[in-house]
Design an enzyme around this catalytic site. Structure first.
Site, PDB file in Angstrom:
ATOM      1  N   GLU A   2       0.571  -1.967  12.819  1.00  0.00           N
ATOM      2  CA  GLU A   2       0.608  -3.434  12.843  1.00  0.00           C
ATOM      3  C   GLU A   2       0.874  -3.988  14.241  1.00  0.00           C
ATOM      4  O   GLU A   2       0.968  -5.206  14.409  1.00  0.00           O
ATOM      5  CB  GLU A   2       1.650  -3.932  11.846  1.00  0.00           C
ATOM      6  CG  GLU A   2       1.250  -3.637  10.404  1.00  0.00           C
ATOM      7  CD  GLU A   2       2.314  -4.012   9.386  1.00  0.00           C
ATOM      8  OE1 GLU A   2       3.456  -4.318   9.775  1.00  0.00           O
ATOM      9  OE2 GLU A   2       2.000  -3.977   8.179  1.00  0.00           O
ATOM     10  N   LYS A  52       3.054   1.362  16.242  1.00  0.00           N
ATOM     11  CA  LYS A  52       4.185   1.213  15.332  1.00  0.00           C
ATOM     12  C   LYS A  52       4.303   2.405  14.391  1.00  0.00           C
ATOM     13  O   LYS A  52       5.390   2.890  14.102  1.00  0.00           O
ATOM     14  CB  LYS A  52       4.006  -0.071  14.518  1.00  0.00           C
ATOM     15  CG  LYS A  52       5.110  -0.353  13.535  1.00  0.00           C
ATOM     16  CD  LYS A  52       4.835  -1.633  12.748  1.00  0.00           C
ATOM     17  CE  LYS A  52       5.955  -1.918  11.761  1.00  0.00           C
ATOM     18  NZ  LYS A  52       5.646  -3.027  10.866  1.00  0.00           N
ATOM     19  N   GLN A  53       3.145   2.844  13.872  1.00  0.00           N
ATOM     20  CA  GLN A  53       3.189   3.908  12.864  1.00  0.00           C
ATOM     21  C   GLN A  53       1.870   4.666  12.884  1.00  0.00           C
ATOM     22  O   GLN A  53       0.870   4.152  13.397  1.00  0.00           O
ATOM     23  CB  GLN A  53       3.425   3.310  11.487  1.00  0.00           C
ATOM     24  CG  GLN A  53       2.305   2.451  10.959  1.00  0.00           C
ATOM     25  CD  GLN A  53       2.788   1.446   9.922  1.00  0.00           C
ATOM     26  OE1 GLN A  53       3.148   0.337  10.269  1.00  0.00           O
ATOM     27  NE2 GLN A  53       2.776   1.837   8.658  1.00  0.00           N
ATOM     28  N   TRP A  73       0.834  -1.212   0.000  1.00  0.00           N
ATOM     29  CA  TRP A  73       0.000   0.000   0.000  1.00  0.00           C
ATOM     30  C   TRP A  73       0.862   1.252   0.000  1.00  0.00           C
ATOM     31  O   TRP A  73       0.399   2.347  -0.297  1.00  0.00           O
ATOM     32  CB  TRP A  73      -0.949   0.014   1.217  1.00  0.00           C
ATOM     33  CG  TRP A  73      -0.282   0.327   2.539  1.00  0.00           C
ATOM     34  CD1 TRP A  73       0.771  -0.328   3.095  1.00  0.00           C
ATOM     35  CD2 TRP A  73      -0.620   1.376   3.445  1.00  0.00           C
ATOM     36  NE1 TRP A  73       1.107   0.231   4.305  1.00  0.00           N
ATOM     37  CE2 TRP A  73       0.261   1.283   4.551  1.00  0.00           C
ATOM     38  CE3 TRP A  73      -1.581   2.386   3.454  1.00  0.00           C
ATOM     39  CZ2 TRP A  73       0.216   2.168   5.641  1.00  0.00           C
ATOM     40  CZ3 TRP A  73      -1.617   3.256   4.538  1.00  0.00           C
ATOM     41  CH2 TRP A  73      -0.731   3.143   5.614  1.00  0.00           C
ATOM     42  N   ASP A  74       2.153   1.080   0.335  1.00  0.00           N
ATOM     43  CA  ASP A  74       3.092   2.195   0.361  1.00  0.00           C
ATOM     44  C   ASP A  74       3.007   3.033  -0.916  1.00  0.00           C
ATOM     45  O   ASP A  74       3.156   4.255  -0.892  1.00  0.00           O
ATOM     46  CB  ASP A  74       4.536   1.695   0.475  1.00  0.00           C
ATOM     47  CG  ASP A  74       4.767   0.724   1.611  1.00  0.00           C
ATOM     48  OD1 ASP A  74       3.816   0.047   2.028  1.00  0.00           O
ATOM     49  OD2 ASP A  74       5.914   0.619   2.080  1.00  0.00           O
TER      50      ASP A  74
HETATM   51  C1  BGC Z   1       4.753  -1.370   7.600  1.00  0.00           C
HETATM   52  C2  BGC Z   1       3.713  -1.429   6.497  1.00  0.00           C
HETATM   53  C3  BGC Z   1       4.418  -1.338   5.174  1.00  0.00           C
HETATM   54  C4  BGC Z   1       5.519  -2.383   5.050  1.00  0.00           C
HETATM   55  C5  BGC Z   1       6.336  -2.228   3.793  1.00  0.00           C
HETATM   56  C6  BGC Z   1       5.784  -2.467   7.388  1.00  0.00           C
HETATM   57  O1  BGC Z   1       6.755  -2.389   8.372  1.00  0.00           O
HETATM   58  O2  BGC Z   1       4.150  -1.551   8.853  1.00  0.00           O
HETATM   59  O3  BGC Z   1       2.804  -0.365   6.623  1.00  0.00           O
HETATM   60  O4  BGC Z   1       3.488  -1.527   4.154  1.00  0.00           O
HETATM   61  O5  BGC Z   1       6.398  -2.267   6.139  1.00  0.00           O
HETATM   62  O6  BGC Z   1       6.966  -0.980   3.776  1.00  0.00           O
END
Ligand code: BGC
Length: 789
Positions: free
Chosen positions: A487, A600-601, A356-357
C-alpha cells in the site's frame, strides 16, 4: 525493548500492573468463542486508561464515511462491529471506598492467560486509601461449548475491612471510540433486574440488530450463599444488583457471574430475552465446575487437531500458540455469515470486518488445522455475497455479471473509506478466486465448484477480462491504476502481483469449467446458462487476455518489477534508513512514502509465494535479494511470507527472524500498536511461517508434501495436518521425520520428496534433511503447463 509478558509454552503472564500499558494488556488478554469476545478489561471499576470492548460477531453499524470531497462510487459508510453491552462489571466497595486500581496501592498484581484452556486469570492484592485491604482472584472464560455464554468467578479475600458492597451488573452505556461522528450506535429497548438476575436489550440504529445481554449472579460468603435482599438498579441501558455484606478479616466472598450474549442474528427479536434466560438457566443447572469442564474439553479438541510444537525456542513456541489461540477465539467456522476481522475480538481497529486477509492468509490455517466445513464456510461467506460483489462492480462501471469483491466488507458491500485502498486494491479479487482452488486442492471436494465455487470464479474472471485493457504501444494487455498488496505505492500500472493473479484466475476459471463438467455436465451447463455464460466467446477471450498480459520485469537484474516504473525510484535499502524514522508511516509524509522505493509488505514476493512452484530457486533468490532489503514490513502480514520464502532458499536464520517477528508482534508490541488490538489475521501468517515454511507443508498436484527443517536452536518441530479427511501428526527432530496416522483413510504423502503411505498401523519414519526439499520439476512443470508461465 521492555519485556511485556513472561510465561511458558502455554501461558502468557503479566507481572505487575502498568497503567501506561493497560490497553496493550487488555488486547493481549482478550478472549473469544467465535460468537462473541472481548478485551481483557478489569471486572471492577477502573478509572484509568482503558478501552472496554465486548463484541458480538456480525453485529455492526454503517458509520457514515468521512471524506472531504465526495466522488462517485465512494462507499457511503465504514461498517464497524460494535462495542456491545458489557456483561462483566463487578464493582467492589470496601468500607465505603470504591476499589479502583488507578487509586489503590497495588501490593501485587498478575494477569495470566491459560491458552490451553482459554481461561483468563487475574490476581492482585490492593490497599485502599482508607486502609482496607483485599486480595482478589478472578477467572473468566467464554464458553467454547455454549456460544452465548461467558463465565466469571470472582473471589475477594478480606485482609482489612468490615464491609463490602458489591454492584454486579450490565453496562449498556457503551460507545465505539473510533466512531466517525461520535454517534451513539445503540437504542435502548428493555432493561430488568430482579433477584440477582437481569437483562439489558439494545437495538442498533440503522441496522436494527437486537442484542440481549443477561446476567445471573450467585454470591457466597465463606462458602455459604448470601440470601440477604439486594437493591436492584435499573436504568435505561444498564442494570445492577447491589449487595451489602458485613465481613471480618479472613472472610472470602465469591461471586459466580454468568453472562448471556444473544443477538437477533441468530434468534428472532421477540425470543431474545427468553433465549438469554434459557442460556442462564441451563448454565446454572450445570454449575461452574461443569461449565468449565466442558469448555476445557472443547478447547482440548481444538488443540488436539491443530497444535504445533517447537522444541527449544520458547519465544517462537509461545508466540505461535498465542497466534493459534486467537485464531480459534475469533472464528470457529460454524456460521457462514461470520468471518475474521483483522483484530478479531481484541479491539475496534479495522471495524471487525472482512479483508482479503481471510483468503490470502487465514484460510490456509483452517484448511490444515480444522475440519473442512470450517474452510467451506469461509468460502460460502463470499459466495453468499456474490450478488453484492456484482453490484459493487456495476457501481464502478463493469457489466455482464462481473464481480469485484470489496476490499473491506461485512455484508458484501464495500465499506472502506480510503480511496487508494478501496478502489485500487483489486488484487483481493484474485485471492478470493484462489481460495476456491486452495480449498479444492486441500479437500478434494470438487463438488464445491457446483455449490458456488464456479460462479465465483466465472464472475471474477469476467471482472479481470473487463479490467484489463489492450495497449497499442505494448501490443499487450495491461491493468492500469491499481494498488498492489504494497500500500506504499498507489495508482500504479501493471502491478506484477495483480497481473499474475488476474492471469491465473482467467486460466483457472476456464479449467474449473472443465472440472465441473467432469463432475456433473448437466448441472454445469444449467449453472452456466443461469449466469448467461457465453461459452463461444468468453472462454476464448479469457485465454487471449491471459496469454497477452504484460508482466513488467528487468531482464538484466533478473527480477519481476512490482510495477512498470519501479526502477525509476531512488533505490535504497532499509539499512539506509535512520532507525529513528521507522516506522516510516509514522514519520514521513504520505507523499514521500509513495515516491520512495520502500515496500510496506510482500508484493512481488507475495506472488512468488502464492505461485511458488512456478518459479525456480534462482528466480526466487534474485527477487528475494532485491525486494527483501527494501521491505519495511509495516504490515503485519508481511514477515510470514518472507519467512516461507527464506526457508525455501535455505536461509533458516532469516526465516527464523521473520517467524519471530510475526509470532511476537503483539506479545512484544513490536509496532507499538497492540493497544488498538491484536493482529489476528496475520497470526495465520505465523502458523504459515511455521508449518508451511519450516514444516514444508504443501498440497501440490493433488498430493500432500511435508519437508520439515529445524531453525537454528530447535530440537523439534511437530504439527498436525488435515488432508482430505485424513488427520496426520508430523514430528521432526534432527534425525528423522515421523508421520503418524491419527484418523481417516490411508494416505500417500511425500516426506522430503520420498513417497510414503500411512495408515492406522505404525508411524512411518524418514531421515531428516538439513534443508527443505524443493518439490522439483514434476510439480513445477505441471503448474507451468497449467498456468502457461
Ligand atoms: C494491510 C492490508 C491488510 C489490512 C488489514 C493493512 O495494513 O496493508 O494488506 O488487508 O492491513 O489487515
Amino acid at each position: 525493548m521492555r519485556q511485556l509478558t513472561s510465561g511458558d509454552e502455554w501461558t502468557i503472564v503479566q507481572e505487575g500492573f502498568d497503567p501506561e500499558a493497560n490497553r496493550v494488556y487488555e488486547s493481549l488478554f482478550s478472549l473469544g468463542n467465535g460468537n462473541f469476545g472481548g478485551r481483557g478489561t478489569h471486572e471492577e471499576y477502573y478509572s484509568g486508561d482503558s478501552l472496554p470492548g465486548n463484541y458480538l460477531a456480525g453485529i455492526y453499524y454503517p458509520d457514515p464515511t468521512r471524506v472531504g470531497w465526495w466522488k462517485n462510487g465512494y462507499p457511503e459508510y465504514f461498517a464497524k462491529v460494535l462495542n456491545a453491552a458489557d456483561w462483566t462489571p463487578i464493582d467492589v466497595v470496601v468500607d465505603g471506598e470504591r476499589l479502583d486500581l488507578a487509586s489503590a496501592v497495588i501490593d501485587s498484581y498478575e494477569r495470566r492467560l491459560h491458552m490451553r484452556t482459554a481461561e483468563l486469570e487475574r490476581t492482585f492484592r490492593a490497599t485502599l486509601t482508607n486502609g482496607s485491604r483485599v486480595q482478589v482472584s478472578a477467572r473468566r472464560f467464554l464458553s467454547m461449548s455454549r456460544p452465548d455464554l461467558g463465565v466469571i468467578r470472582y473471589r475477594i479475600v478480606v485482609e482489612a475491612g468490615s464491609s463490602i458492597e458489591l454492584s454486579i451488573g450490565i453496562d449498556g452505556d457503551v460507545t465505539n471510540e473510533d466512531s466517525n461522528y461520535d454517534a451513539g450506535f445503540w437504542d435502548p429497548v428493555e432493561t430488568a433486574m430482579w433477584d440477582r438476575r437481569g437483562h439489558v436489550v439494545l437495538r442498533t440504529k440503522k441496522t436494527g440488530f437486537v442484542a440481549g445481554t443477561a446476567i445471573d449472579a450467585v454470591v457466597t460468603l465463606n462458602g455459604e450463599p448470601i440470601t440477604s435482599p439486594s437493591t436492584d438498579i435499573v436504568d435505561e441501558r444498564s442494570v445492577a444488583t447491589q449487595v451489602g455484606i458485613a465481613v471480618r478479616p479472613g472472610d472470602t466472598i465469591e461471586i459466580v457471574k454468568l453472562g448471556a450474549n444473544v443477538s437477533s442474528r441468530t434468534v428472532d427479536d421477540v425470543d431474545i430475552v427468553g433465549r438469554c434466560h434459557q442460556v442462564l438457566d441451563d448454565a446454572v443447572a450445570t454449575g461452574f465446575d461443569g461449565l468449565l469442564a466442558e469448555h476445557r474439553a472443547a478447547w482440548e479438541h481444538k488443540w488436539d487437531i491443530s497444535d504445533v510444537v517447537i522444541g527449544g525456542d520458547l519465544a517462537a513456541q509461545q508466540g505461535l500458540r498465542f497466534s493459534m489461540f486467537q485464531l480459534q477465539c475469533t472464528f470457529t467456522g460454524v456460521d457462514p455469515d461470520l468471518n475474521i476481522g483483522p483484530k478479531g475480538f481484541t479491539g475496534e481497529k479495522y471495524g471487525g470486518v472482512t479483508y482479503w486477509d481471510t483468503e490470502a492468509f487465514c484460510l490456509r490455517f483452517y484448511l490444515a488445522a480444522a475440519e473442512a466445513s470450517v474452510s467451506k464456510n469461509l468460502l460460502r461467506y463470499r459466495y453468499r455475497q456474490l450478488g453484492r460483489a456484482i453490484e459493487n462492480a456495476a457501481k464502478l462501471g463493469f457489466s455482464g455479471g462481473a464481480a469485484l469483491y470489496p476490499m473491506v466488507t461485512i455484508n458484501g458491500e464495500e465499506c472502506h473509506n480510503e480511496w487508494e485502498i478501496t478502489f485500487e486494491e483489486i488484487h483481493r479479487n484474485g485471492a478470493i478466486a484462489f481460495a476456491v482452488y486452495d480449498y479444492l486442492r486441500s479437500t478434494g471436494d470438487r463438488g464445491y465448484l457446483l455449490e458456488g465455487g464456479l460462479e465465483v470464479l466465472v464472475a471474477i474472471a469476467r471482472f479481470w477480462a473487463q479490467r484489463a485493457s489492450f495497449s497499442e504501444l505494448k501490443q499487450q494487455y495491461v491493468i492500469l491504476g491499481v494498488t498492489g498488496p504494497n500500500e506504499y505505492e498507489n495508482n500504479v500500472d501493471n502491478n506484477w502481483y495483480t497481473n499474475l493473479m488476474a492471469q491465473w484466475t482467467l486460466r483457472y476459471a476456464n479449467e474449473a469449467i472443465d472440472l465441473a463438467r467432469e463432475t456433473d455436465g448437466a448441472e454445469t451447463d444449467r449453472l452456466l446458462s443461469s449466469i448467461d455464460f457465453d461459452e463461444s466467446t468468453e472462454r476464448d477471450q479469457w485465454k487471449q487476455i491471459a496469454e497477452g498480459l504484460h508482466f513488467p520485469e528487468d531482464a538484466d537484474r533478473g527480477i519481476f518489477l512490482q510495477q512498470g516504473n519501479y526502477l525509476d525510484k531512488e533505490l535504497r535499502t532499509v539499512d539506509d534508513l535512520d532507525p529513528a524514522e521507522r516506522p516510516i508511516v509514522h514519520h514521513w509524509s504520505w507523499d514521500r512514502i509513495l515516491r520512495s522505493c520502500f515496500i510496506k509488505q510482500a508484493d512481488v514476493l507475495q506472488g512468488l509465494w502464492v505461485f511458488e512452484d512456478r518459479f525456480d530457486l534462482d528466480t526466487l533468490r534474485v527477487n528475494f535479494d532485491f525486494y527483501e532489503p527494501r521491505t519495511v514490513h509495516e504490515s503485519s502480514l508481511s514477515p510470514s511470507v518472507h519467512a516461507v520464502l527464506a526457508v525455501r532458499l535455505g536461509r533458516l536464520a532469516k526465516a527464523h527472524e521473520m517467524l519471530l517477528r510475526s509470532a511476537r508482534l503483539d506479545l512484544d508490541d513490536v509496532n507499538a500498536d497492540t493497544r488498538d488490538g491484536c493482529h489476528v489475521t496475520s497470526m495465520a501468517g505465523t502458523w504459515i511461517a511455521a508449518v508451511q515454511g519450516f514444516g514444508g507443508h504443501r498440497v501440490v498436484d493433488e498430493r500432500l508434501h511435508v519437508s520439515p527443517v529445524l531453525a537454528p536452536g530447535w530440537s523439534t518441530l511437530a504439527f498436525q495436518v488435515h488432508f482430505r479427511g485424513t488427520w496426520l501428526a508430523i514430528r521432526a527432530d534432527a534425525g528423522q521425520v515421523v508421520v503418524e496416522h491419527r484418523d481417516g483413510p490411508e494416505v500417500e504423502l511425500l516426506v522430503h520428496g520420498s513417497e510414503v503411505r500411512v495408515g492406522p498401523a505404525v508411524p512411518v519414519a524418514v531421515a531428516s534433511q538439513p534443508t527443505v526439499h524443493d518439490r522439483g520439476t514434476r510439480e513445477r512443470e505441471h503448474l507451468q503447463r497449467q498456468s502457461g508461465i
